[in-house]
Design an enzyme around this catalytic site. Structure first.
Site, PDB file in Angstrom:
ATOM      1  N   TRP A  17      70.268  51.981   8.823  1.00 26.61           N
ATOM      2  CA  TRP A  17      70.402  50.580   9.219  1.00 26.61           C
ATOM      3  C   TRP A  17      71.818  50.288   9.701  1.00 26.61           C
ATOM      4  O   TRP A  17      72.015  49.588  10.696  1.00 26.61           O
ATOM      5  CB  TRP A  17      69.988  49.642   8.088  1.00 26.61           C
ATOM      6  CG  TRP A  17      68.523  49.676   7.838  1.00 26.61           C
ATOM      7  CD1 TRP A  17      67.900  50.144   6.718  1.00 26.61           C
ATOM      8  CD2 TRP A  17      67.474  49.276   8.730  1.00 26.61           C
ATOM      9  NE1 TRP A  17      66.526  50.043   6.862  1.00 26.61           N
ATOM     10  CE2 TRP A  17      66.245  49.518   8.074  1.00 26.61           C
ATOM     11  CE3 TRP A  17      67.450  48.736  10.021  1.00 26.61           C
ATOM     12  CZ2 TRP A  17      65.007  49.238   8.668  1.00 26.61           C
ATOM     13  CZ3 TRP A  17      66.224  48.454  10.607  1.00 26.61           C
ATOM     14  CH2 TRP A  17      65.022  48.710   9.943  1.00 26.61           C
ATOM     15  N   ASP A  34      75.157  43.521   5.311  1.00 32.71           N
ATOM     16  CA  ASP A  34      73.708  43.550   5.422  1.00 32.71           C
ATOM     17  C   ASP A  34      73.175  43.847   4.021  1.00 32.71           C
ATOM     18  O   ASP A  34      73.286  44.970   3.544  1.00 32.71           O
ATOM     19  CB  ASP A  34      73.273  44.638   6.417  1.00 32.71           C
ATOM     20  CG  ASP A  34      71.749  44.772   6.521  1.00 32.71           C
ATOM     21  OD1 ASP A  34      71.033  44.039   5.799  1.00 32.71           O
ATOM     22  OD2 ASP A  34      71.286  45.614   7.312  1.00 32.71           O
ATOM     23  N   LYS A  91      62.103  42.226   1.625  1.00 37.57           N
ATOM     24  CA  LYS A  91      62.205  43.220   0.537  1.00 37.57           C
ATOM     25  C   LYS A  91      62.332  42.551  -0.829  1.00 37.57           C
ATOM     26  O   LYS A  91      61.627  42.918  -1.744  1.00 37.57           O
ATOM     27  CB  LYS A  91      63.362  44.172   0.775  1.00 37.57           C
ATOM     28  CG  LYS A  91      62.989  45.288   1.769  1.00 37.57           C
ATOM     29  CD  LYS A  91      63.808  45.273   2.981  1.00 37.57           C
ATOM     30  CE  LYS A  91      63.326  46.301   4.003  1.00 37.57           C
ATOM     31  NZ  LYS A  91      64.113  46.198   5.219  1.00 37.57           N
TER      32      LYS A  91
HETATM   33  C1  PLP Z   1      64.617  46.385   6.428  1.00 41.22           C
HETATM   34  C2  PLP Z   1      66.052  46.361   6.762  1.00 41.22           C
HETATM   35  C3  PLP Z   1      66.539  45.866   7.982  1.00 41.22           C
HETATM   36  C4  PLP Z   1      65.615  45.370   9.087  1.00 41.22           C
HETATM   37  O1  PLP Z   1      65.033  44.195   8.735  1.00 41.22           O
HETATM   38  P1  PLP Z   1      64.117  43.376   9.790  1.00 41.22           P
HETATM   39  O2  PLP Z   1      63.982  42.066   9.066  1.00 41.22           O
HETATM   40  O3  PLP Z   1      62.843  44.132   9.925  1.00 41.22           O
HETATM   41  O4  PLP Z   1      64.859  43.263  11.051  1.00 41.22           O
HETATM   42  C5  PLP Z   1      67.891  45.848   8.194  1.00 41.22           C
HETATM   43  N1  PLP Z   1      68.753  46.295   7.264  1.00 41.22           N
HETATM   44  C6  PLP Z   1      68.324  46.786   6.084  1.00 41.22           C
HETATM   45  C7  PLP Z   1      69.316  47.271   5.082  1.00 41.22           C
HETATM   46  C8  PLP Z   1      66.966  46.831   5.803  1.00 41.22           C
HETATM   47  O5  PLP Z   1      66.531  47.322   4.629  1.00 41.22           O
END
Ligand code: PLP
Length: 349
Positions: A90, A160, A184
């Site tokens: 990511w 993030d 998540k």
């Molecule tokens: C799942 C995830 C993303 C992407 O998320 P979306 O909402 O599908 O764009 C980005 N960063 C991390 C750390 C993730 O686990």
């Protein structure tokens, strides 16, 4: 997963929210009942994450992925540099998108080691006066996570936190911006939560497209356009649930125990299971490991599925097995997996 109690409450209120005779999906986002839901979701997150008054909480769309672009579009002007610490897939995507906007300096990456570790703070060399430094608190695919003692970042810190927000205490005041796709740990897909320090809003270029402008979205109270009303509603219910189980400190203890159970099953398996992440960087949310060969990986995932343990196949880029044990996964779910691992190990030793 979402907590069963959240799904049940959503079911019970599906046809008539709050006695209105209409679903939350049918009422206007400008109506009082929906505004109350949004306020409740925001207040819930503020309390659970101890978000100080210096920071705004926004509900956006476009997922965490849009933030890969939106952060540099707002905060990486020409002539400036963004520092990125890359600990997995990511974080790599965040760099790819930021490079389309401006100058990125990857100040640390564990790519050569297939992303098994997070940096030792002493290894980091920040760019003086960087526009910001970006890191990924938990790398969902590889299963590596920063611990609670973060490096002393010199510039505004952007995180993030998509896959570990609400799972453990975070020091929001140390961050300029935290973003997290909701799906998540916070709610359903389709909402992205952004926690942004107010003074960052003053740095946004005047000509920024409104829908990509945190300042415009903040001014409109996350209702610059029609927000994801259903998603925000579910977030409010998840906050109720999390408060009910004791909040972030309590869930952090549960999450530690869940991770401890799984990693000790890996470490005591006599080589049947090998963890991907270095011990010091192991994630409490995504436990990644593999078996002695790919055929056994596949057999493990298939037999686990048959035993009611689903979603264990590792991400296609890494292979192996990944157990995602987000907040809503109860200890019993992890115990069932640990029992299955022991039994599978005995049969295939
Ligand atoms: C799942 C995830 C993303 C992407 O998320 P979306 O909402 O599908 O764009 C980005 N960063 C991390 C750390 C993730 O686990």
């Amino acid at each position: 997963m979402l907590p069963t109690s959240v799904l049940e409450r959503a079911r019970d209120e599906l046809l008539s929210f709050d006695g209105l005779g209409m679903s939350i999906m049918e009422i206007s986002h400008r109506s009082r009942p929906f505004r109350d839901v949004l306020d409740k979701a925001e207040a819930g997150l503020r309390e659970l994450l101890r978000v100080p008054d210096t920071h705004r909480i926004l509900f956006l769309q476009g997922g965490a992925s849009l933030q890969f672009s939106m952060v540099p579009m707002n905060f990486l002007p020409e002539g400036a540099v963004a520092d990125h610490i890359v600990t997995g897939a990511w974080g790599t995507k965040a760099v790819t998108e930021a490079r389309k906007c401006g100058h990125v300096n990857v100040i640390w990456s564990d790519e050569a080691n297939r992303f098994r570790t997070v940096p030792d703070p002493a290894e980091l060399r920040f760019t003086p006066n960087a526009a910001y430094v970006h890191y990924t608190s938990n790398e969902t695919i590889e299963g590596v996570q920063f611990g609670n003692d973060l490096p002393a970042f010199g510039s505004p810190v952007v995180c993030d936190a998509s896959s570990d927000i609400l799972s453990k205490r975070i020091e929001v005041e140390d961050h300029a911006l935290i973003y997290a796709g909701a799906q998540k740990n916070i709610g359903p897909s389709g909402v992205c939560v952004v926690i942004i320090r107010q003074d960052m809003l003053d740095r946004i270029p005047q000509e920024q497209a409104s829908s990509l402008d945190y300042r415009a979205i903040a001014q409109a109270g996350s209702m610059l356009n029609t927000p994801n009303t259903w998603g925000i509603y579910i977030i409010s219910l998840v906050c109720d649930w999390l408060r009910g189980v004791g909040g972030v400190d309590a869930i952090e203890e549960t999450n530690k125990e869940k991770a401890r159970l799984l990693y000790s099953a890996i470490d005591s398996s006599d080589g049947m299971y090998t963890g991907h992440a270095a011990r010091s960087s192991r994630s409490r949310m995504n436990v990644t490991f593999h078996l002695p060969d790919k055929q056994l990986d596949a057999q493990f995932a298939a037999e686990a599925e048959g035993a009611g343990l689903s979603g264990l196949k590792g991400h296609r880029s890494l292979g192996g097995i990944r157990a995602s044990i987000y907040n809503a996964m109860p200890v019993e779910g992890v115990e069932a997996l640990v029992d299955f691992m022991a039994e599978f190990g005995r049969r295939n030793a």
